[in-house]
Scaffold this motif. Structure first.
Motif, PDB file in Angstrom:
ATOM      1  N   PRO A 158     -17.587 -51.275   8.703  1.00 27.67           N
ATOM      2  CA  PRO A 158     -17.653 -52.700   9.018  1.00 27.67           C
ATOM      3  C   PRO A 158     -19.019 -53.262   8.684  1.00 27.67           C
ATOM      4  O   PRO A 158     -20.027 -52.552   8.730  1.00 27.67           O
ATOM      5  CB  PRO A 158     -17.399 -52.734  10.516  1.00 27.67           C
ATOM      6  N   LYS A 159     -19.049 -54.565   8.342  1.00 27.50           N
ATOM      7  CA  LYS A 159     -20.335 -55.225   8.066  1.00 27.50           C
ATOM      8  C   LYS A 159     -21.085 -55.364   9.371  1.00 27.50           C
ATOM      9  O   LYS A 159     -20.522 -55.753  10.383  1.00 27.50           O
ATOM     10  CB  LYS A 159     -20.052 -56.606   7.485  1.00 27.50           C
ATOM     11  N   LEU A 160     -22.353 -55.030   9.347  1.00 26.04           N
ATOM     12  CA  LEU A 160     -23.148 -55.206  10.557  1.00 26.04           C
ATOM     13  C   LEU A 160     -23.367 -56.693  10.757  1.00 26.04           C
ATOM     14  O   LEU A 160     -23.438 -57.449   9.792  1.00 26.04           O
ATOM     15  CB  LEU A 160     -24.481 -54.482  10.409  1.00 26.04           C
ATOM     16  N   PRO A 161     -23.468 -57.115  12.024  1.00 23.31           N
ATOM     17  CA  PRO A 161     -23.626 -58.545  12.273  1.00 23.31           C
ATOM     18  C   PRO A 161     -24.809 -59.115  11.483  1.00 23.31           C
ATOM     19  O   PRO A 161     -25.921 -58.608  11.558  1.00 23.31           O
ATOM     20  CB  PRO A 161     -23.852 -58.617  13.781  1.00 23.31           C
ATOM     21  N   ASP A 162     -24.561 -60.165  10.726  1.00 28.14           N
ATOM     22  CA  ASP A 162     -25.597 -60.763   9.902  1.00 28.14           C
ATOM     23  C   ASP A 162     -26.376 -61.774  10.737  1.00 28.14           C
ATOM     24  O   ASP A 162     -25.921 -62.231  11.773  1.00 28.14           O
ATOM     25  CB  ASP A 162     -24.923 -61.449   8.705  1.00 28.14           C
ATOM     26  N   LEU A 163     -27.557 -62.136  10.254  1.00 27.29           N
ATOM     27  CA  LEU A 163     -28.386 -63.042  11.035  1.00 27.29           C
ATOM     28  C   LEU A 163     -27.876 -64.475  11.005  1.00 27.29           C
ATOM     29  O   LEU A 163     -28.112 -65.238  11.916  1.00 27.29           O
ATOM     30  CB  LEU A 163     -29.810 -63.013  10.511  1.00 27.29           C
ATOM     31  N   GLY A 164     -27.139 -64.835   9.944  1.00 26.35           N
ATOM     32  CA  GLY A 164     -26.647 -66.197   9.844  1.00 26.35           C
ATOM     33  C   GLY A 164     -27.801 -67.170   9.798  1.00 26.35           C
ATOM     34  O   GLY A 164     -28.745 -66.998   9.039  1.00 26.35           O
TER      35      GLY A 164
END
Lengths: 160, 362
Positions: free
Chosen positions: A50-56
């Motif tokens: 899974p993609k790690l949570p991005d900073l956005g």
């Protein structure tokens, strides 16, 4: 357990001549295939990390004003990757991704050259992150810098 | 018609006895009688073990042993990884069904008396495999590092510590220290994914080889009848008839596992805190419940003997009897067969009652 009584009758006909048998075979075959796919699909999806949570749009505290001097730089954590904050000789702050666009090494600031340098393959970027010599194919991603009081925040450039 | 497929086959045939194996598989027959369906339990246990190996290998991709990471990594599998909840729930469900199937297989073999000469070693390897499966269950239970598994491991490792002389060294060996810590976790993790699988692979190989060697047993009553009237003997071919039936059963089992995992996904609980008190109603996995409950109801002192010790001793005796059962079954001088069946019934009843009692007990 026991053999079906119609085997002798069926034996006279080749399987292809029996439309009902063919129909049942197709029905069972496609059913089995579909259920096998439904078992396999989750496993294949599971294998994709899974993609790690991005900073956005979040801003990251890169440094404090007191830490920085003209013609120096600091590496900071930007999400899961390193970022580079540079104070130019003129006292301007520039921030960009510190991951070289060539093969992913972490770049560093060279005060002697006043440029950004990648030690792995001698790639060079200017202070805006543009690739100017060596193998890097693309510029470094530039970030937005905001100074609030004593703290220097960095965030992704908002797309206009 | 020497196409490329045929030439590859010919090359292979010269280097691998594929045709011999095929001939063997075609010659092999499986007896058919009214108890044939009990034969599926062993195959089903094997299938569930295969499911455990595959889902276990998948879980290893994301699991991290360690007191600071284990719970979080399982949480990550359950919430972030696509279908991670499914893989873990299938692993847990399959583990429980595997233990159940192994017990069912053991009792069916016992009641059909399939352990008799020359299959004594098949039985012994099977009982050892059951012990290994319990070891898998015990070591795997701690890996998510939640409160329940923490205290279950604490109690479970405390039990062998009651044995005189060797008790303490065993406890230290299992825990990797005085207490349940990250060292215990890495230790049980090592047992769970390396040592036990290696032992199980060897034992399953022996178990299956022996079954191939002697063929499937026929219950004594059926055998006597077949000897009297040879025309009544019924057999089916192992390949493809028996294999297809077995595969069908496995396929249904796989579907059932998926359904159970989807409808009743396994929970994760609360992260273990070594300094928190044990929560009320703490229980081991159901297959250890009858032992747990026995130790709970035994008085502290029985005839001047430590109650706990007595319970452990009794289970040790039961384990030894189970392991050596085929050697106790003798036609002469006593009719031990009835005794064995009777004792097995009593023990089965005891297990059932104590498990239910442990389940409903506060």
């Amino acid at each position: 357990m026991s053999s079906a009584p119609d085997t002798s009758a069926a034996a006279k006909l080749a399987p292809a001549d029996l439309p009902r048998r063919r129909f049942v075979n197709i029905l069972l075959g496609t059913g089995l295939l579909a259920s096998a796919a439904s078992f396999l699909y989750p496993v294949l999806r599971y294998l994709v990390p899974p993609k790690l949570p991005d900073l956005g749009g979040d801003a990251v505290l890169a440094a404090r004003l007191s830490e920085m001097k003209p013609n120096t730089a600091k590496t900071f954590r930007f999400g899961t990757r390193p970022g580079l904050l540079v104070e130019t000789s003129a006292g301007e702050y520039r921030a960009m991704s510190a991951t070289c666009t060539h093969l992913g090494c972490t770049v560093q600031y060279r005060p002697d050259l006043r440029e950004i340098w990648c030690a792995c393959h001698n790639g060079m970027y200017d202070l805006n992150g543009r690739n100017i010599s060596g193998p890097p194919p693309r510029p470094l991603e530039a970030f937005e810098v905001q100074v609030r009081g004593d703290e220097i925040f960095v965030r992704r450039k908002q797309e206009a | 018609m020497a196409g490329p497929v045929a030439s590859v086959r010919a090359w292979f045939d010269e280097r691998f006895p594929l045709d011999d194996l095929k001939a063997l598989a075609q010659k092999k027959k499986v007896p058919v009688h009214r108890y044939s369906y009990w034969y599926f339990l062993g195959g089903m246990t094997l299938f569930l073990f295969g499911v455990q190996v595959l889902t276990g290998a998948l879980l290893l991709l994301y699991y991290r042993p360690g007191a600071d990471e284990a719970f979080e990594s399982v949480q990550f599998i359950m919430t972030q990884v696509q279908f991670g909840w499914l893989i873990r729930s299938v692993h847990s469900w399959s583990a429980n069904l595997l233990v159940f199937m192994a017990f069912a297989h053991l009792f069916s073999v016992l009641f059909l008396r399939s352990y008799r000469k020359p299959r004594e070693l098949t039985w012994v390897s099977g009982v050892l495999l059951l012990f290994l499966m319990l070891g898998f269950g015990f070591s795997g239970y701690l890996l998510p590092w939640n409160t329940l598994s923490y205290f279950a491991t604490k109690v479970g490792t405390e039990i062998p510590a009651q044995i005189p002389i060797i008790g303490r060294p065993v406890l230290l060996f299992l825990r990797g220290g005085e207490d349940i810590t990250g060292s215990t976790l890495t230790r049980l993790y090592g047992f769970h994914i390396a040592i036990l699988p290696a032992l199980a692979t060897v034992l399953i190989g022996v178990h299956l080889a022996l079954i191939q060697w002697f063929g499937m047993s026929v219950p004594p009553g059926v055998e006597a009848k077949w000897q009297a009237i040879p025309e009544d003997r019924k057999e089916i071919r192992f390949f493809p008839n028996f294999v297809l039936r077995e595969l069908m059963a496995w396929y249904v089992a796989l579907g059932l596992l998926g359904a159970l995992a989807a409808l009743f996904p396994w929970g994760l609980g609360v992260k273990a805190d070594p300094f928190a008190s044990a929560p009320a109603g703490i229980k081991p996995e159901w297959y250890f419940l009858f032992m747990f409950q026995t130790l709970k109801v035994i008085p502290a002192k029985v005839l001047g003997m430590d109650g706990e010790m007595l319970g452990i001793l009794a289970f040790g005796v039961v384990g030894a009897v189970a392991l050596l059962l085929p050697f106790l079954d003798r036609e002469k001088p006593f009719k031990t067969r009835r005794w064995i069946t009777g004792l097995a019934c009593v023990f089965l009843g005891y297990m059932a009652v104590m498990t239910v009692d442990g389940w409903v007990a506060k």
